[in-house]
Enzyme design. Structure first.
Site, PDB file in Angstrom:
ATOM      1  N   GLY A  15       0.916  -1.280  -0.214  1.00 17.63           N
ATOM      2  CA  GLY A  15       0.127  -0.006   0.011  1.00 17.63           C
ATOM      3  C   GLY A  15       0.761   1.340   0.091  1.00 17.63           C
ATOM      4  O   GLY A  15       0.401   2.424   0.477  1.00 17.63           O
ATOM      5  N   ARG A  66     -12.969 -16.376 -11.306  1.00 18.30           N
ATOM      6  CA  ARG A  66     -12.564 -14.976 -11.424  1.00 18.30           C
ATOM      7  C   ARG A  66     -13.829 -14.349 -11.374  1.00 18.30           C
ATOM      8  O   ARG A  66     -13.890 -12.992 -10.777  1.00 18.30           O
ATOM      9  CB  ARG A  66     -11.898 -14.701 -12.416  1.00 18.30           C
ATOM     10  N   ARG A  92      -4.312  -8.590  -9.655  1.00 18.71           N
ATOM     11  CA  ARG A  92      -5.494  -9.323 -10.370  1.00 18.71           C
ATOM     12  C   ARG A  92      -5.758  -9.055 -11.586  1.00 18.71           C
ATOM     13  O   ARG A  92      -5.842  -7.896 -11.995  1.00 18.71           O
ATOM     14  CB  ARG A  92      -6.681  -9.425  -9.491  1.00 18.71           C
ATOM     15  N   ASN A 108      -5.359   3.217 -13.561  1.00 18.83           N
ATOM     16  CA  ASN A 108      -4.307   2.276 -13.251  1.00 18.83           C
ATOM     17  C   ASN A 108      -3.009   3.100 -13.552  1.00 18.83           C
ATOM     18  O   ASN A 108      -2.896   3.920 -14.396  1.00 18.83           O
ATOM     19  CB  ASN A 108      -4.143   0.945 -14.087  1.00 18.83           C
ATOM     20  N   HIS A 110       1.224   2.487 -14.399  1.00 17.47           N
ATOM     21  CA  HIS A 110       1.844   1.468 -15.103  1.00 17.47           C
ATOM     22  C   HIS A 110       3.363   2.095 -15.252  1.00 17.47           C
ATOM     23  O   HIS A 110       3.482   3.379 -15.788  1.00 17.47           O
ATOM     24  CB  HIS A 110       1.629   1.178 -16.403  1.00 17.47           C
ATOM     25  N   SER A 137       3.169   5.977 -16.357  1.00 19.50           N
ATOM     26  CA  SER A 137       1.883   6.517 -17.171  1.00 19.50           C
ATOM     27  C   SER A 137       0.552   6.127 -16.244  1.00 19.50           C
ATOM     28  O   SER A 137       0.575   4.794 -15.944  1.00 19.50           O
ATOM     29  CB  SER A 137       1.655   5.733 -18.385  1.00 19.50           C
ATOM     30  N   LEU A 145      -4.270  -5.303 -22.270  1.00 22.17           N
ATOM     31  CA  LEU A 145      -3.229  -4.908 -21.133  1.00 22.17           C
ATOM     32  C   LEU A 145      -2.548  -3.649 -21.222  1.00 22.17           C
ATOM     33  O   LEU A 145      -2.176  -3.561 -22.495  1.00 22.17           O
ATOM     34  CB  LEU A 145      -2.311  -6.011 -21.052  1.00 22.17           C
ATOM     35  N   ASP A 146      -2.723  -2.644 -20.413  1.00 23.00           N
ATOM     36  CA  ASP A 146      -1.789  -1.623 -20.450  1.00 23.00           C
ATOM     37  C   ASP A 146      -1.940  -0.690 -21.718  1.00 23.00           C
ATOM     38  O   ASP A 146      -1.421  -0.049 -22.300  1.00 23.00           O
ATOM     39  CB  ASP A 146      -0.369  -1.983 -20.149  1.00 23.00           C
TER      40      ASP A 146
END
Length: 221
Positions: A15, A66, A92, A108, A110, A137, A145-146
């Site tokens: 965290g 999931r 995840r 997010n 990255h 970024s 993904l990303d």
């Protein structure tokens, strides 16, 4: 404070990114109203508690799929009525239903200058590629993904003495200033996403979003 400032943070580990977001909350217009983790032992939950923020753990190992886990997670997130869902070291892979449910409200961070070096091991990848700079970024999350629209980036020069470890340490410092700023600009309405195009103060930005130089990231607001 704005009326659209409610933020929920998802994490899986220590965290440190959450701590940076909480530490800078008073400077900005967002409010962290909930912290959730897929790991009951995540230290980030303790950080949330110390800051007086509600937290919850859902052990993904207790769910048969999931999709079922994400559906349960979504119920708890939605109970906070968030304006933005922030991934902060959340380890995840997200289901399609989850990403679709929070489309345009899920971000997010990255550790690369996207679209370069998607996925893992970005620091070593940048060194192996002989890049002159590396960075981080903030982007909206999509199923690929990303690959979501980039909101904001910060870059630093790679030095001859850099290793993957030193580069990671330097980039982490930038991340801890970049992410709170990006969160603030989104919830305050300065940053907007429409048809995969990012705008700042109603002016469209390029594919790499707003670029903040290393020298100004700590002081610029």
């Amino acid at each position: 404070m704005t009326d659209n400032n409610r933020v929920v943070v998802l994490l899986s580990g220590s965290g440190t990114t959450l701590q940076a977001i909480l530490d800078q909350q008073s400077q900005y217009s967002y409010e962290v109203v909930g912290v959730l983790s897929n790991r009951p032992d995540a230290f980030g939950l303790e950080r949330a508690g110390k800051a007086g923020v509600e937290s919850l753990s859902l052990d993904h190992k207790l769910y048969p799929s999931r999709e079922l886990f994400d559906l349960e997670l979504m119920k708890h997130i939605d109970a906070y009525k968030p304006d933005l869902v922030v991934l902060a070291g959340y380890m995840r892979i997200l289901s399609s239903a989850f990403v679709e449910h929070y489309q345009g409200k899920l971000i997010n961070i990255h550790p690369s200058l996207l679209p370069k070096h998607k996925g893992l091991n970005t620091y070593q990848s940048a060194l192996d590629a002989g890049d002159s700079e590396h960075g981080t970024s903030v982007h909206f999350v999509t199923e690929e993904l990303d690959s979501g629209s980039v909101v904001m980036q910060a870059a630093l020069e790679i030095t001859p003495s850099d290793t993957a470890q030193t580069l990671e340490q330097r980039v982490k410092v930038m991340e801890h200033h970049l992410y709170p700023k990006a969160i603030d600009w989104i919830v305050s309405g300065r940053i907007a996403l429409q048809d995969d195009v990012i705008s700042l103060d109603k002016k469209p930005l390029g594919p790499q979003g707003y670029r903040i130089p290393e020298t100004s990231i700590v002081t610029e607001k």
